[in-house]
Scaffold this motif. Structure first.
Motif: not given
Length: 319
Positions: A125-134, A213-216
């Motif tokens: 449900s967290i859009p930023e996390l989905r983008e980071i992982i993909i 993507a440690e800092q993000r």
């Protein structure tokens, strides 16, 4: 792990990807599916020499930094409604109340996996996390990194599906990385129910450790607690202050707690035993914590179990 940043042009859309050279051509297509919604069997990718096979690694295919590819293929189309669209503004109050709530596609239970499904849906449900992982491949090639890659594929399937998704591949990769979730009841031969918080910790910490993507990730999820320790047995001893990062807060529940904020406060103070430099022995300290930095997203665990000495085990809070 060796990675390359590449660009895939799809019509007027430009997709920026970071790919792991040890991944296969099939994994590359799965990443594109997650980002574009174009099924793998419909993808025609130009930019490789010859026609790659699914099992061929990107390193063998000679993928270079900044290389540009072109993809042809159409995403799954959404069928036009058979009935005329009626807008909410034009409905009577009774008609609005009668409408079913539109929900995103869910995950099928594959055998007492509601704990896993709820964890995946919460993270997804967290859009930023989905983008980071993909977009960012895991940094290693071990079992936990493979589980994170599988999670990215699952997020892509959920984003482009209108029907419930069966998370068999992710479940298989998760129990390979964390065998405790693969325990089976000896009598029924059905997977045992597991703890959702333990599942969240396993998956989330694998993301933190394996995704480049440690800092993000820190900005999104890492907060900071400032704890002050005051010695009860040595009043002249200067209180010590310690700062620690956190990824989740615990909301303790007892008979006096009716609101989350009260449960969080309850966990922020207490007594601990630790070594006193002035007494040169173990002593009792009061511990008071304050949040000194907040992340964008705060994960709160509702503590539903406590350790019961008489039973020598965890006991569920039934309030």
């Amino acid at each position: 792990m060796t990675t390359r940043n590449v660009v895939v042009k799809w019509g007027k859309t430009k997709l920026d990807l970071s790919v792991d050279l040890s991944d296969t051509y099939e994994t590359f297509k799965a990443q594109l599916f997650a980002l574009s919604g174009v099924p793998m069997e419909r993808q025609k990718i130009m930019g490789f020499k010859g026609t790659p096979k699914d099992g061929t690694t990107l390193q063998s295919l000679g993928v270079k930094e900044g290389q540009v590819f072109m993809m042809i293929g159409s995403a799954d189309s959404v069928q036009a409604p058979s009935a005329k669209t009626v807008f909410v503004e034009d409905m009577a109050p009774s008609e609005v109340a009668a409408q079913a709530v539109l929900l995103p596609p869910g995950l099928r239970n594959v055998g007492n996996t509601c704990y896993m499904n709820s964890t995946v849906q919460m993270l997804g449900s967290i859009p930023e996390l989905r983008e980071i992982i993909i977009r960012n491949p895991a940094k290693d090639a071990d079992l936990r990194a493979q589980m994170v890659k599988s999670l990215g594929t699952l997020f892509g399937m959920l984003a482009h599906s209108h029907q419930p998704v069966v998370p068999l591949q992710f479940y298989a990769d998760m129990i390979r990385a964390y065998p405790q979730f693969g325990e089976v009841d000896e009598k029924s031969n059905v997977p045992r129910q597991q703890d959702a918080e333990e599942c969240w910790t396993s998956i989330f910490m694998s993301i933190i450790q394996k995704v480049a993507a440690e800092q993000r990730l820190k900005f999104l999820f890492e907060g900071e607690l400032e704890a002050t320790y005051t010695c009860k047995e040595a009043v002249d001893e200067t209180p010590s202050v310690v700062k620690d990062p956190f990824y989740k807060l615990s909301c303790n529940i007892d008979n006096s707690i009716s609101h989350m904020i009260d449960g969080l406060k309850l966990n922020m103070s207490g007594e601990v035993e630790k070594r006193s430099p002035s007494l040169n022995r173990e002593a009792i300290y009061t511990k008071k914590q304050l949040i000194s930095r907040l992340p964008k997203y705060i994960t709160v665990q509702f503590v539903r179990f406590f350790w019961k000495k008489t039973a020598q085990g965890k006991t569920k809070i039934t309030k």
